[in-house]
Design a protein around this motif. Sequence first.
Motif, PDB file in Angstrom:
ATOM      1  N   VAL A  46       8.367 -16.986   7.202  1.00 49.40           N
ATOM      2  CA  VAL A  46       9.622 -17.417   8.400  1.00 49.40           C
ATOM      3  C   VAL A  46       8.842 -17.575   9.509  1.00 49.40           C
ATOM      4  CG1 VAL A  46      11.964 -16.628   9.209  1.00 49.40           C
ATOM      5  CG2 VAL A  46      11.277 -15.939   7.034  1.00 49.40           C
ATOM      6  N   GLU A  47       9.150 -18.758  10.177  1.00 43.07           N
ATOM      7  CA  GLU A  47       8.670 -18.762  11.726  1.00 43.07           C
ATOM      8  C   GLU A  47       9.824 -18.845  12.552  1.00 43.07           C
ATOM      9  OE1 GLU A  47       6.237 -22.221  11.782  1.00 43.07           O
ATOM     10  OE2 GLU A  47       4.599 -21.653  10.433  1.00 43.07           O
ATOM     11  N   VAL A  48       9.551 -18.066  13.669  1.00 40.71           N
ATOM     12  CA  VAL A  48      10.546 -18.125  14.633  1.00 40.71           C
ATOM     13  C   VAL A  48       9.890 -19.196  15.825  1.00 40.71           C
ATOM     14  CG1 VAL A  48      11.912 -16.986  16.346  1.00 40.71           C
ATOM     15  CG2 VAL A  48      11.501 -15.925  14.154  1.00 40.71           C
ATOM     16  N   ARG A  49      10.124 -20.246  16.147  1.00 41.69           N
ATOM     17  CA  ARG A  49       9.660 -21.176  16.851  1.00 41.69           C
ATOM     18  C   ARG A  49      10.140 -21.245  18.375  1.00 41.69           C
ATOM     19  NH1 ARG A  49       8.836 -26.222  12.526  1.00 41.69           N
ATOM     20  NH2 ARG A  49       7.635 -24.915  11.059  1.00 41.69           N
ATOM     21  N   ILE A  50       9.465 -20.979  19.203  1.00 35.56           N
ATOM     22  CA  ILE A  50       9.927 -21.190  20.832  1.00 35.56           C
ATOM     23  C   ILE A  50       9.815 -22.433  21.316  1.00 35.56           C
ATOM     24  CG2 ILE A  50      10.196 -20.084  23.275  1.00 35.56           C
ATOM     25  CD1 ILE A  50       8.976 -17.707  21.778  1.00 35.56           C
ATOM     26  N   GLY A  51      10.723 -23.359  21.599  1.00 39.36           N
ATOM     27  CA  GLY A  51      10.228 -24.946  21.925  1.00 39.36           C
ATOM     28  C   GLY A  51      10.235 -24.875  23.419  1.00 39.36           C
ATOM     29  N   VAL A  52       9.392 -25.928  23.655  1.00 36.75           N
ATOM     30  CA  VAL A  52       9.381 -26.178  25.213  1.00 36.75           C
ATOM     31  C   VAL A  52      10.532 -26.926  25.634  1.00 36.75           C
ATOM     32  CG1 VAL A  52       6.808 -26.646  24.907  1.00 36.75           C
ATOM     33  CG2 VAL A  52       8.573 -28.703  24.374  1.00 36.75           C
ATOM     34  N   ARG A  54      13.191 -25.259  25.626  1.00 33.33           N
ATOM     35  CA  ARG A  54      14.166 -24.174  25.635  1.00 33.33           C
ATOM     36  C   ARG A  54      14.796 -24.181  24.216  1.00 33.33           C
ATOM     37  NH1 ARG A  54      17.842 -23.277  28.623  1.00 33.33           N
ATOM     38  NH2 ARG A  54      17.469 -20.991  28.811  1.00 33.33           N
ATOM     39  N   SER A  55      14.472 -24.342  23.280  1.00 31.90           N
ATOM     40  CA  SER A  55      15.183 -24.267  21.698  1.00 31.90           C
ATOM     41  C   SER A  55      14.634 -23.150  21.171  1.00 31.90           C
ATOM     42  CB  SER A  55      14.861 -25.492  21.018  1.00 31.90           C
ATOM     43  OG  SER A  55      13.966 -25.696  20.738  1.00 31.90           O
TER      44      SER A  55
END
Length: 546
Positions: A46-52, A54-55
């Motif tokens: 499981v990956e928790v991705r922090i988007g550039v 702001r997502s």
Amino acid sequence: MNGVPPLTLKFDPRTIEHLGVRMYSHVPNAVAELVANAYDADATRVEVRIGVDRSIAVVDDGHGMSRDEVADKYLHIGRNRRRAEQSVMTESGKRRVSGKKGLGKLALFGIGRVVEVTTTRMGSPYGTRITMSYQDLIDSDGDYRPAEESLLVDGAEHGTKVVLTDLRRKTPIDPEKLATSLSRLFNYTDDDFRLIVVDSKSGETEVSRERRLESLDQEFTWRFPNDFGDDDSFLVEHDVRGVIVSTVRPLRNVPRGVTLYSDGRMVNEPEFFGASESSHAYSYLTGHLDVDFVDALDEDVIATDRRALVWDSAEMETLRRSLAELLTRIGREWRTRRSDERKRRSRRRTGIPTEEWMESIRSRESRRAVEAVLDHVSSEDFDLTADQEATLIEDLHRLAPPYADYVWRRLHPEIQEASRTAYEGGAYHAAIVEGIKRYVAEVSRRTGIPRKNEADVINGAFGKNGKLKIFGKYLNAYDFTSETADNIEVGQHDLSAGLRMAFRNPISHEESEALQSSGALTYEDCLDALSILSHLMRRLDGAERR
């Protein structure tokens, strides 16, 4: 009833606000619900991705959902999965289901106003994407239809991706802090499950159980069930497991108390469960325990937001009391172990063996006084640094050194040198004898009288007509009478002869031991005799030849 509309239970869309926005206002708690869903879908990564932009996106490789499952399961608010599917195990049968209430999906609106879910069922060529808007949901009449589209996908593709946009949070998300927070919300032990926080700048950050405690400067550790005691039978019987640690310094950025987990998810935030003893210790204690049995009880005792258990039932009250008793005992053990460790640490830093030091002080009152000061110095109430504690102990050691009673008598240096070895060895009669021998030797040296006979040395040196004048320098400087001077000269002789007669007369080794073991000659008698010898030696220092 004919002609009468059926009774209907209606939901106000604003309910979403209370169960989502109000209850899940923190990113880690809301993201945790998606991680739990992925776990229950048998995901291995499981990956928790922090988007550039702001997502936040949570992507898993679980078995995914078909369109029908999205409709019947995911969009069914309050669906109890375990009851509906008659199983507490996941689809693979390898994991216990961690979700139960069917309200977790509402948590997403607590941090983002737009939720996009893309999912593909394992083995299906089609995927489903739905987009839900918080504002549209609130404005609906309670019958909300999210935007939907069908996707053609690679047959090998499966899993779910949930993207949260239009975040309520305005500040950037720190990936390290998010990973640490998530590590405190989960306690999954599966070797085939990985949870990773991904950030475009810092890369991947693994979320693990060890992360909760690895940054701490740990001092003592209690591991369970190994460290349970006889009074912890309830915890042993219910297979409670975990670890509690204490830190060198009071906890600052880590929650104090013990976190409870059930089936890998937090069910009770860190606390001490009403334990009241040794509250100072609780500034240093943290840890986690697995109480899986609470999730299998007939009554649902886990609060909706998973931050606290419901303690109303008899079994839950017993759990709470058992945890309080455990922590009370750990608090007591901590104080003892902490005190012992501080003493050992001080000994290493100062080179001072505390136990031997205390035992060398013969006076019970003096020893107790020094021990009391040491206890205060090592007390957690002062919370001194190791350097501060070592400095104070070194100063105390100088003030009250080993054999302090002996030193405090301010014995003449010659008498102290002659008697020290015997005194420290507990041979008090021998210490007096060695002191007398040194005194007689000094008198012999000053007078020239041979030491063949100690009585002759003393008789020839002191008295009205002795070779040495003890009081001569004072007689000329002050208006003392000659009678006073004679009395002091005779006193020097009589004290010298009397001390020698009382202790120097030869006696066998056995008699010397008998004197001490019987109490007829104590360390106090020895110090008194050495003090008199010191007085005589100081008089001798100022003596003049006639």
